[in-house]
Design a protein around this motif. Structure first.
Motif, PDB file in Angstrom:
ATOM      1  N   ILE A   3       0.839  -1.206   0.000  1.00 40.15           N
ATOM      2  CA  ILE A   3       0.000   0.000   0.000  1.00 40.15           C
ATOM      3  C   ILE A   3       0.873   1.254   0.000  1.00 40.15           C
ATOM      4  O   ILE A   3       0.656   2.184  -0.800  1.00 40.15           O
ATOM      5  CB  ILE A   3      -0.945  -0.002   1.215  1.00 40.15           C
ATOM      6  N   PHE A   4       1.873   1.283   0.870  1.00 40.13           N
ATOM      7  CA  PHE A   4       2.757   2.447   0.936  1.00 40.13           C
ATOM      8  C   PHE A   4       3.584   2.587  -0.340  1.00 40.13           C
ATOM      9  O   PHE A   4       3.819   3.696  -0.833  1.00 40.13           O
ATOM     10  CB  PHE A   4       3.673   2.338   2.159  1.00 40.13           C
ATOM     11  N   ILE A   5       4.034   1.460  -0.881  1.00 40.81           N
ATOM     12  CA  ILE A   5       4.798   1.482  -2.131  1.00 40.81           C
ATOM     13  C   ILE A   5       3.947   2.037  -3.267  1.00 40.81           C
ATOM     14  O   ILE A   5       4.409   2.854  -4.081  1.00 40.81           O
ATOM     15  CB  ILE A   5       5.282   0.060  -2.479  1.00 40.81           C
ATOM     16  N   THR A   6       2.686   1.613  -3.338  1.00 39.75           N
ATOM     17  CA  THR A   6       1.782   2.072  -4.394  1.00 39.75           C
ATOM     18  C   THR A   6       1.472   3.559  -4.265  1.00 39.75           C
ATOM     19  O   THR A   6       1.431   4.284  -5.265  1.00 39.75           O
ATOM     20  CB  THR A   6       0.477   1.261  -4.360  1.00 39.75           C
ATOM     21  N   LEU A   7       1.252   4.031  -3.040  1.00 33.73           N
ATOM     22  CA  LEU A   7       0.973   5.452  -2.823  1.00 33.73           C
ATOM     23  C   LEU A   7       2.170   6.301  -3.249  1.00 33.73           C
ATOM     24  O   LEU A   7       2.005   7.374  -3.845  1.00 33.73           O
ATOM     25  CB  LEU A   7       0.636   5.705  -1.351  1.00 33.73           C
ATOM     26  N   PHE A   8       3.369   5.821  -2.957  1.00 32.03           N
ATOM     27  CA  PHE A   8       4.577   6.516  -3.382  1.00 32.03           C
ATOM     28  C   PHE A   8       4.655   6.568  -4.906  1.00 32.03           C
ATOM     29  O   PHE A   8       4.940   7.620  -5.502  1.00 32.03           O
ATOM     30  CB  PHE A   8       5.806   5.805  -2.821  1.00 32.03           C
ATOM     31  N   ALA A   9       4.393   5.428  -5.550  1.00 30.27           N
ATOM     32  CA  ALA A   9       4.442   5.355  -7.012  1.00 30.27           C
ATOM     33  C   ALA A   9       3.411   6.286  -7.642  1.00 30.27           C
ATOM     34  O   ALA A   9       3.701   6.981  -8.631  1.00 30.27           O
ATOM     35  CB  ALA A   9       4.201   3.920  -7.474  1.00 30.27           C
ATOM     36  N   ALA A  10       2.205   6.319  -7.081  1.00 29.20           N
ATOM     37  CA  ALA A  10       1.142   7.165  -7.617  1.00 29.20           C
ATOM     38  C   ALA A  10       1.507   8.641  -7.508  1.00 29.20           C
ATOM     39  O   ALA A  10       1.250   9.430  -8.424  1.00 29.20           O
ATOM     40  CB  ALA A  10      -0.168   6.893  -6.877  1.00 29.20           C
ATOM     41  N   GLY A  11       2.125   9.018  -6.384  1.00 27.34           N
ATOM     42  CA  GLY A  11       2.539  10.411  -6.211  1.00 27.34           C
ATOM     43  C   GLY A  11       3.588  10.815  -7.233  1.00 27.34           C
ATOM     44  O   GLY A  11       3.504  11.891  -7.841  1.00 27.34           O
ATOM     45  N   CYS A  12       4.575   9.954  -7.442  1.00 31.42           N
ATOM     46  CA  CYS A  12       5.626  10.238  -8.425  1.00 31.42           C
ATOM     47  C   CYS A  12       5.044  10.316  -9.833  1.00 31.42           C
ATOM     48  O   CYS A  12       5.402  11.201 -10.628  1.00 31.42           O
ATOM     49  CB  CYS A  12       6.704   9.159  -8.374  1.00 31.42           C
ATOM     50  N   LEU A 231      11.434   6.491 -10.280  1.00 27.55           N
ATOM     51  CA  LEU A 231      10.974   6.340  -8.903  1.00 27.55           C
ATOM     52  C   LEU A 231       9.577   5.713  -8.863  1.00 27.55           C
ATOM     53  O   LEU A 231       9.302   4.803  -8.074  1.00 27.55           O
ATOM     54  CB  LEU A 231      10.956   7.695  -8.194  1.00 27.55           C
ATOM     55  N   GLY A 232       8.698   6.225  -9.745  1.00 20.59           N
ATOM     56  CA  GLY A 232       7.351   5.662  -9.806  1.00 20.59           C
ATOM     57  C   GLY A 232       7.356   4.218 -10.270  1.00 20.59           C
ATOM     58  O   GLY A 232       6.659   3.367  -9.713  1.00 20.59           O
ATOM     59  N   SER A 233       8.163   3.925 -11.279  1.00 19.50           N
ATOM     60  CA  SER A 233       8.224   2.568 -11.821  1.00 19.50           C
ATOM     61  C   SER A 233       8.771   1.572 -10.802  1.00 19.50           C
ATOM     62  O   SER A 233       8.338   0.420 -10.754  1.00 19.50           O
ATOM     63  CB  SER A 233       9.093   2.539 -13.088  1.00 19.50           C
ATOM     64  N   ILE A 234       9.739   2.005  -9.999  1.00 26.00           N
ATOM     65  CA  ILE A 234      10.256   1.141  -8.940  1.00 26.00           C
ATOM     66  C   ILE A 234       9.114   0.729  -8.022  1.00 26.00           C
ATOM     67  O   ILE A 234       8.975  -0.438  -7.636  1.00 26.00           O
ATOM     68  CB  ILE A 234      11.363   1.860  -8.143  1.00 26.00           C
TER      69      ILE A 234
END
Length: 295
Positions: A3-12, A231-234
């Motif tokens: 969940i946290f990884i996805t939120l980070f990706a979405a923001g980027c 960053l988003g792709s990661i």
């Protein structure tokens, strides 16, 4: 964790998409599509070395499955990005992004026979509510009978389909490797970006008859797109490796908040009541998916 990884990706991705839209206007669709892979590859290479040192290396458990899935992923992502940028130019920044969000339900449907994931009723409800919200935001109801002739609608849907294929094949490629899933996702991402860079740089060099063409247009802006994209792709690729890609992409629709901000502030686009209603539906779909999967 996902969940946290996805939120980070979405923001980027929200910020990157805005910059990429600007880059497409300044340097063209081809360069804007190429920048996300070529200029993001160095950072992903550093990330892969870090993964190697922290989580260990991986081995090719199923080489044909990995290379086929990762190669399809690379081509599908190129097409998805191109269609989305074209949708921006024929419609609007907000509409192009939102229509691409149909990828969530498409990823769920494509992933059923290929990934053998199962979804709860709440997750399915969230996925369909999110797609319905995107439709509510983007369809002009007065012209509903002519919707099939709306080029921005068709481009957005094509982008969503290609992004869905990207999500599913990225997961397939990562699971074809043996070892840490985090490192596997990093290896898959590196291969995808490297192949995309070769393809797109080759096309740009051929068209311009200039070997340095990929580095001559809007270098600073291209770097911003590349770094944010990597960053988003990661985040995306790691999420795809950990759980059902459909859940990752549905939660990722929280990106809509950033999309609406950039649509209104950066590109001076006005949002209608219908679009705000659709946005609320998308946010509700995110809540449904999260509450259905977190125990």
């Amino acid at each position: 964790m996902w969940i946290f990884i996805t939120l980070f990706a979405a923001g980027c991705q929200s910020v990157r998409t805005a910059y990429q839209n600007t880059l497409a206007r300044e340097a063209g669709f081809l360069h804007a599509t190429m920048a996300r892979s070529l200029y993001g590859l160095p950072l992903v290479s550093v990330y892969l070395v870090i993964c190697w040192s922290l989580f260990g290396w991986v081995s090719l458990g199923n080489p044909p499955r990995f290379f086929i899935a990762a190669s399809v992923c690379a081509v599908a992502q190129i097409m998805a990005t191109y269609f989305m940028l074209r949708a921006f130019q024929s419609g609007s920044f907000a509409m192009g992004t939102l229509l691409a969000k149909t990828e969530a339900v498409l990823a769920a449907l494509i992933g059923l026979p290929l990934l053998h994931y199962t979804l709860t009723i709440g997750s399915w409800a969230g996925i369909f509510l999110g797609v319905l919200g995107a439709v509510v935001m983007s369809v002009k109801w007065k012209n509903i009978r002519q919707a099939h002739k709306d080029i921005s609608l068709l481009l957005g849907l094509a982008s969503g389909l290609c992004f869905a294929i990207t999500s599913v094949t990225a997961s397939m490629a990562s699971h074809a490797l043996s070892g840490s899933l985090v490192t596997s996702a990093g290896v898959t991402l590196w291969y995808v970006l490297a192949l995309q860079s070769i393809i797109l740089c080759g096309i740009q060099m051929y068209k311009s008859k200039d070997l340095l063409a990929p580095f001559k247009h809007e270098f600073a802006l291209s770097c911003k797109v590349g770094v944010l994209s990597s960053l988003g792709s990661i985040g995306w690729f790691t999420g795809f490796a950990l759980v059902n890609p459909a859940l990752v992409k549905t939660l990722g629709q929280i990106e809509i908040i950033g999309t609406l901000y950039y649509s209104k502030v950066r590109f001076a686009e006005k949002m209608t009541k219908q679009q705000w209603v659709g946005g609320a539906m998308i946010l509700m779909s995110v809540v449904l998916v999260v509450t259905s999967t977190v125990k």
